[in-house]
Scaffold this motif. Structure first.
Motif, short mmCIF file in Angstrom:
data_model
loop_
_atom_site.label_atom_id
_atom_site.label_comp_id
_atom_site.label_asym_id
_atom_site.label_seq_id
_atom_site.Cartn_x
_atom_site.Cartn_y
_atom_site.Cartn_z
N HIS A 351 41.69 43.07 43.82
CA HIS A 351 42.79 43.69 43.07
C HIS A 351 43.43 42.71 42.09
O HIS A 351 43.25 41.51 42.19
CB HIS A 351 43.80 44.36 43.99
N ASP A 361 48.02 35.77 46.13
CA ASP A 361 47.70 37.16 46.46
C ASP A 361 48.05 38.05 45.29
O ASP A 361 49.22 38.37 45.07
CB ASP A 361 48.49 37.60 47.70
N PRO A 362 47.05 38.45 44.49
CA PRO A 362 45.61 38.37 44.71
C PRO A 362 44.87 37.45 43.74
O PRO A 362 43.65 37.38 43.78
CB PRO A 362 45.17 39.78 44.38
N GLU A 398 46.87 47.81 44.82
CA GLU A 398 46.45 47.48 46.19
C GLU A 398 47.66 47.27 47.08
O GLU A 398 47.71 47.75 48.21
CB GLU A 398 45.57 46.22 46.20
N GLU A 399 48.64 46.54 46.56
CA GLU A 399 49.78 46.14 47.40
C GLU A 399 50.53 47.32 48.01
O GLU A 399 50.84 47.31 49.19
CB GLU A 399 50.72 45.20 46.63
N ASP A 427 40.01 39.01 48.27
CA ASP A 427 41.44 39.12 47.98
C ASP A 427 41.92 37.68 47.89
O ASP A 427 41.20 36.84 47.33
CB ASP A 427 42.10 39.96 49.10
N SER A 428 43.02 37.32 48.48
CA SER A 428 43.52 35.94 48.40
C SER A 428 42.45 34.94 48.83
O SER A 428 41.70 35.19 49.77
CB SER A 428 44.72 35.78 49.31
ZN LIG Z 1 46.07 41.12 48.17
#
Ligand SMILES: [Zn+2]
Length: 757
Positions: A351, A361-362, A398-399, A427-428
């Motif tokens: 994302h 993030d992200p 996404e969040e 992701d992260s």
């Molecule tokens: Zn994320």
């Protein structure tokens, strides 16, 4: 007996492989030897391209301003990403969806008794951190999809606020009925806390970061160190995505302009009570003023006072009001058409939206995906032609609830069901070890990829490093032995928590989630301090693990896109299913033993005799002993699965003989088509009990754990919730899909046997 033979088989193949000389690599899984050689050359070229400096530049640009859903910079980032894909030679576009995304209008937390105190609900600027001052654009601290509400009530501390905590509160004579609960972050996904609280009669919910697991007890706090400062707040969604993920108004269908939308009042995924997150600075006076019983020892955090449970005398006024507007999402979708099998898709995603600046993030994962895309552009110029179509998605939304990926997956469900080979998510990303979760039919495949990626710090393969870590961390001799001897490292099952959700849980597409981490702790998650300054001081500061992620995910994409025979393997899958069935049997046995033991103690008078008469204690009532369940349908199915997996494995070995000449010659289209459907076979169109959107019978996020996975959920959760009839039905259903999977594997083996005859 059968299982023992199977273990031996694995062991023998371990020996066989380690005996092969290192200079003469065996063919890649699913490739004839000539194709394997060509593939290795292209992959080598690919892995040389990703550059840490580029990752750094992309991150600086993408995290320069807050870019949550609906913000100007969210759209700006999507357009910037789009222009780069085009520049790198991809066929790219932006796909829009209009989705419900509440933003705060009013937020108030104040203690009205015993002493007045008003929570700040704000994260201050840190002078050396330049983007922390962008207050005009930052989303305030809040939990998205909290119900609106205005309540005043006594406070009760509920630890993590998971079901087991309420059992303990009951023993201690503490009720949350009519109270506002305060839970610490951790122990479950955050949305579980208001959900379980409301089920027990609470009228409001506060969630705070305790310095014990998210603050000074872990190390120096930001900006001196990486950990959460006093005023740092974890934002986050509390949408109940254990029912369905994505836009709350359009379950099961894409949130396009003219989609049919639920009225807000009918939405089940919004919390029942108002919720707000707190920093530990804001939580401290509220908790310090609580009286009532002492919190059990395990419940106490690292704030400097004795933790009490309440209720009261702390009385809190909590007010939450949101704008319930639709916002537009910008998913970037880019593709490289396949030369031989354009209708077989390898899909990759990460994302781009964040809660605030979101460097970790992200964006730490997003930049790796972008660098893969640039590298593929370079390979195309050099003449590389992937056999299958590669689709790169950079998701928005996404969040708040995996929205951009879910809506895209729902909108293209039919086409994805026919064409998607696999979905690869990240992701992260940070410094440390490779972490992989996913479908076990891809376990062997991703182990193969990990063997070819070099750890940037230790200069051994990331596979080797993970293996050594497992030997070091093993909690039993058996576990240690397995880490040393099993040919492949086990991968975890996927629950929820990132964009793979719709692909694996709803559409039944084999999925993998990849990322590095474990060596760079931190406490900036979902706060304004998750930014370029923090990341370049405390995380993967040289971006070499960003490069490793690009190399890992990109190699996996290439290998899936180029393989002659799709590299699914079912031996590890069958082995894992046996394990899951054993786990279920153990779970039932444990519940029976515990219930018997409890009833015995009640009979003996143990509990009342040992309770301190000066403290409140509510004796439990005797429990019904869980009945025996008939696991035979599952055991038969897993045995059939093992047999078919062995047959397939043998057929593959035969096909690989003589340099895999038969693989190179034959048409494998119908065989690959079967393999593509293998994960779909694990789904049930009727869905899981009480949540039809979730269709996978092997993996699902837990109804009461959120992110945490429940394997064979229809059986496991029924046992946990003591629904015995439903457990029986679950056993039949999981047995049915595994039996159907065994049939598919047998058909695939038969096809392969024909080719090699
Ligand atoms: Zn994320």
């Amino acid at each position: 007996m059968f299982r023992w033979q199977f273990t031996l088989l694995l062991l023998l193949s371990t020996l066989a492989l380690s005996a092969a000389p290192a200079e003469e690599p065996v063919s890649l899984q699913g490739f004839s030897s000539s194709a394997s050689q060509a593939e290795r050359e292209w992959e080598g070229k690919f892995r040389a391209i990703p550059a840490p400096d580029n990752l750094r530049d992309y991150m600086q640009r993408l995290s320069a301003r807050p870019h949550h859903v609906g913000s100007p910079y969210d759209k700006d980032n999507a357009e910037w990403i789009l222009s780069h894909f085009k520049e790198w030679g991809w066929d790219a576009h932006i796909e829009n969806f209009d989705v419900l995304f509440p933003t705060p209008k009013e937020r108030l937390v104040e203690m009205v008794e015993p002493t007045p105190f008003k929570a700040k609900l704000e994260e201050p600027t840190v002078p050396e951190d330049p983007t922390s001052s962008q207050h005009d654009e930052q989303l305030p601290t809040y939990n998205a999809y909290s119900a609106d509400g205005d309540v005043t009530a006594p406070l009760v501390y509920v630890n993590y606020g998971v079901p087991a905590d309420y059992e303990q509160l009951e023993r201690l004579g503490v009720s949350v009925k009519g109270a506002i609960i305060i839970a610490r972050y951790g122990g479950s996904w955050r949305g579980i806390k208001p959900k379980v609280g409301a089920e027990h009669g609470a009228v409001g919910c506060l969630i705070y970061s305790d310095p014990r697991e998210d603050g000074y007890l872990e190390g120096d706090v930001f900006p001196r160190g990486a950990f959460r400062p006093r005023d740092g707040v974890q934002r986050g969604s509390v949408m109940d995505d254990t029912l369905y993920t994505g836009d709350p108004l359009t379950p099961g269908v894409g949130a396009t302009k003219d989609a049919k939308r639920l009225p807000l009042k009918d939405v089940q995924t919004i919390t029942k009570i108002p919720v707000l997150p707190l920093s530990y600075a804001d939580a401290e006076p509220l908790l310090a003023a609580l009286k009532g019983p002492m919190a059990p020892a395990q419940w106490r955090g690292a704030l400097p006072f004795p933790y009490h449970l309440g209720p009261g005398p702390t009385k809190v006024h909590l007010k939450v009001k949101s704008n319930w507007d639709l916002k537009t999402l910008y998913d970037v979708v880019a593709q490289i058409g396949g030369s031989d099998y354009p209708d077989e898709w390898v899909v990759r995603g990460n994302h781009h939206d964040a809660w605030v600046n979101g460097a970790e993030d992200p964006i730490s994962g997003t930049v790796a995906e972008l660098e893969e895309a640039r590298a593929f552009g370079e390979l195309l110029k050099q003449g590389w032609k992937p056999k299958r179509t590669i689709i790169y998605c950079v998701w928005d939304g996404e969040e708040p609830g995996l929205i951009g990926s879910t809506e895209w997956g729902e909108e293209h469900a039919d086409e994805l069901a026919r064409k998607a080979v696999a979905y690869l998510n990240s992701d992260s990303n940070g410094r440390g070890y490779l972490y992989v979760g996913g479908s076990h039919s891809l376990e062997k495949f991703i182990n193969g990829v990990a063997r070819d990626i070099e750890d940037p710090e230790k200069k051994i393969s990331v596979w080797k490093r993970s293996q050594l870590r497992r030997i070091q961390d093993a909690s039993s001799p058996d576990e240690r032995q397995e880490a040393r001897e099993r040919l492949d490292l086990r991968i975890g099952a996927l629950g929820s928590g990132s964009d793979y959700g719709v692909f694996v849980d709803h559409l039944g597409i084999a999925s993998l989630n990849l990322g590095y981490g474990g060596e760079d702790g931190g406490g900036i998650y979902h706060s304004i301090y998750d930014d370029f300054y923090w990341y370049t001081h405390f995380s993967d500061t040289t971006f070499v693990y960003g490069r490793a992620l690009a190399q890992t995910a990109g190699t996996a994409v290439m290998r899936l896109a180029d393989a002659e025979l799709l590299p699914f393997d079912f031996s590890n899958f069958a082995d894992t299913m046996h394990k899951y069935v054993d786990d279920l049997k153990k779970l039932l046995k444990t519940q029976q033993d515990e219930a018997r033991e409890l009833n015995k103690k009640i009979d003996e008078g143990v509990l009342t005799a040992t309770a301190d008469p000066k403290k409140a204690f509510v004796a439990p009532i005797p429990e019904e002993i869980p009945p025996y369940l008939n696991f035979a349908p599952l055991e038969n199915a897993t045995d059939a699965l093992t047999e078919s997996a062995q047959r397939y494995h043998k057929a593959v070995e035969k096909a690989n003989a003589n340099g895999g000449a038969s693989l190179a010659m034959a048409s494998l289209s119908s065989l690959n088509a079967l393999l593509i459907q293998s994960e779909r076979r694990l789904t049930n169109p009727k869905g899981l009990p009480g949540r039809a959107w979730y269709r996978h019978e092997i993996y699902a996020p837990g109804v009461y754990t959120g992110y945490g996975v429940k394997t064979m959920p229809a059986v496991r959760e029924s046992i946990e919730q003591k629904k015995w009839k439903q457990a029986d039905e679950g056993i039949a259903e999981v047995g049915r899909v595994l039996g159907s999977e065994a049939e598919l594997i047998n058909s695939a083996a038969a096809e392969l046997e024909k080719i090699t005859k």
